[in-house]
Design an enzyme around this catalytic site. Structure first.
Site, PDB file in Angstrom:
ATOM      1  CE  LYS A   1      47.977  53.290  47.649  1.00 52.09           C
ATOM      2  NZ  LYS A   1      48.209  53.375  49.125  1.00 52.09           N
TER       3      LYS A   1
ATOM      4  CD  GLU B   1      45.743  53.628  53.240  1.00 52.56           C
ATOM      5  OE1 GLU B   1      44.511  53.589  53.387  1.00 52.56           O
ATOM      6  OE2 GLU B   1      46.336  53.243  52.202  1.00 52.56           O
TER       7      GLU B   1
ATOM      8  N   GLY C   1      44.031  43.206  47.032  1.00 52.14           N
ATOM      9  CA  GLY C   1      43.231  43.826  48.081  1.00 52.14           C
ATOM     10  C   GLY C   1      41.793  43.371  48.022  1.00 52.14           C
ATOM     11  N   GLY C   2      40.872  44.254  48.415  1.00 53.02           N
ATOM     12  CA  GLY C   2      39.470  43.908  48.540  1.00 53.02           C
ATOM     13  C   GLY C   2      38.715  43.907  47.228  1.00 53.02           C
TER      14      GLY C   2
ATOM     15  CB  THR D   1      39.544  48.357  46.207  1.00 51.49           C
ATOM     16  OG1 THR D   1      39.108  48.881  47.458  1.00 51.49           O
ATOM     17  CG2 THR D   1      40.615  49.264  45.623  1.00 51.49           C
ATOM     18  N   GLY D   2      38.886  46.315  43.850  1.00 51.09           N
ATOM     19  CA  GLY D   2      39.252  45.672  42.591  1.00 51.09           C
ATOM     20  C   GLY D   2      38.255  45.970  41.489  1.00 51.09           C
TER      21      GLY D   2
ATOM     22  CD  GLU E   1      45.322  37.406  46.028  1.00 49.71           C
ATOM     23  OE1 GLU E   1      44.171  37.551  46.497  1.00 49.71           O
ATOM     24  OE2 GLU E   1      46.327  37.222  46.737  1.00 49.71           O
TER      25      GLU E   1
ATOM     26  CB  CYS F   1      44.307  36.772  50.461  1.00 50.64           C
ATOM     27  SG  CYS F   1      45.871  36.169  49.808  1.00 50.64           S
TER      28      CYS F   1
ATOM     29  CD  GLU G   1      39.107  37.980  52.052  1.00 54.74           C
ATOM     30  OE1 GLU G   1      40.166  37.351  51.938  1.00 54.74           O
ATOM     31  OE2 GLU G   1      38.797  38.936  51.314  1.00 54.74           O
TER      32      GLU G   1
END
Length: 489
Positions: free
Chosen positions: A173, A176, A226-227, A230-231, A248, A282, A383
């Protein structure tokens, strides 16, 4: 119109949902894509499950899998210009950056094609006669691979190439915001005759499609870039069913500059570290930590050069820096800049949107330098993920190390010095997954990538990147069995 790819076929979403991708240069629509539903997620995972459990992929040899990855590498180079153009339009990055991404993606597929058979396992000395003992490596199963919007083609290759090399099946995925190059990559897999169900593509929002994918009990491993928030949510979801994760999650990366290095070289590389892809990296060198004796002249030159960076359309060869990915993301970066100033940072360059047309239509923000920064500032701790560099100062080597490690993240960092001993001491003391000495940003497919602390769990690339997608099995074979006489009866 871009469709989903499930069980070897392109198809619209089950409920015919669609969305549009936006060109960040001028905020115009780029393409219409299918928006997957929960039913599509289930269909994709089911297809991957069947391909892994019962399909020809399970009987494929390492030679077969290596040949597929090598074929993909060849096709990537054949379509290099077209893919780079797609990546540039979708992400806003310059065409030269996008070309480098295609080349780096090619190198990743070639690397894993080359080592696919070299990690088959090992023989163990059992310390006794008539026994053989060996460790075999087997695929984990169905892998959910979720890539970010800033490097869509490259980041999915870091996951997909080792997953397939190990013999897994995948549901991928992309973000988006930037799905188009991933759609093109899946088209190359179709051209290369990947068996149905081995590679499946879902398009859609993370909050719906991504959430349904990571929650699906048919998924054995989740790899996400990602962020942090969300991780953390993915880790919680993976705990149900005790499924494997590889994460990551970004960084707040120190770029430490000692006096005595070549002035022009360090300033030039500090700009690259901070502003490549508008800082949406990142591992960006967003924290400049400069020695007192060099600080004032260094920062003045850095700010002057930052103000001269040419913004524009990624396809324009004169462009040095493109737009941010979206209006919402730009607004987030602007809030960090404002908060930094409120907390005492000095705006030395940038910090504003370009007013001249056609840049005013897109999501542009001038490269920004904030001076007089310290660790209590939010813009230094968190970040930002945009074209913003903060500048701190230090006096001694110990102070530089302490500042470099004073972060909850630990992805990457750099040290610039003409003293080889100092370079090794500082690099050894920094608690970050990658440390550059007198350089910034290069990575190697054969070298592990990942971070300490809140930068994530596990490693991508290198042999460890393959290990993430393998289970280890111990096979103990007694070639001359006899009664053990453990019990008298």
């Amino acid at each position: 119109m871009k469709y989903l790819f499930i069980a070897g076929k392109w198809a619209p979403a089950a409920d015919d949902g669609t969305s549009q991708t936006i060109n960040p240069f001028d905020a115009t629509p780029l393409d219409t894509v299918a928006e997957a539903s929960a039913a599509d997620v289930d269909a994709a995972v089911t297809a991957a499950r069947e391909a892994f459990d019962d399909g020809p992929w399970r009987q494929s040899t390492v030679t077969d899998r290596a040949a597929l990855l090598a074929k993909i590498a060849d096709l990537l180079q054949r379509d290099r210009e077209q893919l780079a153009r797609t990546e540039s339009l979708d992400t806003g990055k310059t065409l030269n950056e996008a070309r480098a991404d295609v080349d780096d993606t090619t190198a990743v597929f070639r690397y894993y094609a080359g080592i696919a058979g070299s990690h088959a396992g090992r023989v163990v000395d059992p310390g006794r006669l008539h026994v053989t003992s060996r460790i075999t490596h087997e695929p984990v199963g169905v892998c959910a691979l979720i890539a970010p919007w800033n490097y869509p083609l490259l980041q999915i290759s870091w996951k997909l190439a080792p997953a397939l090399a190990a013999g897994n099946t995948a549901v991928i995925k992309p973000s988006e915001l930037t799905p188009l190059s991933t759609v093109a990559l899946v088209g190359l897999f179709e051209e290369a005759d990947v068996p149905p169900g081995v590679v499946n593509l879902l398009l859609g929002q993370g909050a719906t499609v991504g959430q349904a994918l990571v929650a699906h009990r048919g998924v054995d491993l989740i790899s996400f870039t990602g962020g942090l928030a969300t991780g953390e949510a993915i880790m919680a979801a993976a705990a149900r069913g005790v499924r494997r994760v590889a994460l990551e999650l970004g960084g707040k990366n120190p770029n430490i500059v000692f006096d005595g290095t070549d002035f022009d070289t360090v300033v030039d590389n500090a700009l690259t570290a901070a502003f490549l892809h508008s800082g949406q990296v990142c591992s960006a060198g967003a924290r400049l930590i400069v020695q007192d004796s060099l600080h004032d002249s260094f920062v003045a030159e850095l700010a002057a050069r930052a103000d001269r960076i040419r913004l524009g359309r990624g396809l324009d060869p004169e462009t040095e820096c493109g737009p941010l990915i979206s209006a919402a993301h730009r607004a987030k970066v602007e809030r960090y800049i404002s908060l930094g100033q409120a907390q005492g940072a000095e705006l030395l360059a940038g910090g504003s949107r370009p007013a001249q047309p056609p840049l005013a239509q897109g999501f542009f923000l001038r490269p920004t330098v904030l001076g007089g920064c310290h660790r209590d500032m939010t813009v230094v701790r968190e970040e930002v993920f945009g074209p913003v560099v903060t500048v701190e100062r230090f006096s001694t080597e110990d102070e530089a190390i302490r500042l470099g490690n004073d972060t909850s993240y630990g992805l990457a960092g750099a040290v610039w010095t003409s003293d080889a001993g100092q370079a090794e001491r500082v690099a050894g003391a920094l608690r970050h997954g990658t440390v550059w000495i007198n350089d910034y940003h290069p990575y190697l497919p054969q070298a592990e990538w990942g971070g300490f602390g809140q930068s994530g769990i596990g490693r991508e690339l290198g042999p460890s990147g393959l290990d993430e997608y393998q289970e280890k099995k111990h096979i103990y074979h007694n070639t001359s069995p006899a009664p053990a006489h453990w019990f008298s009866g």
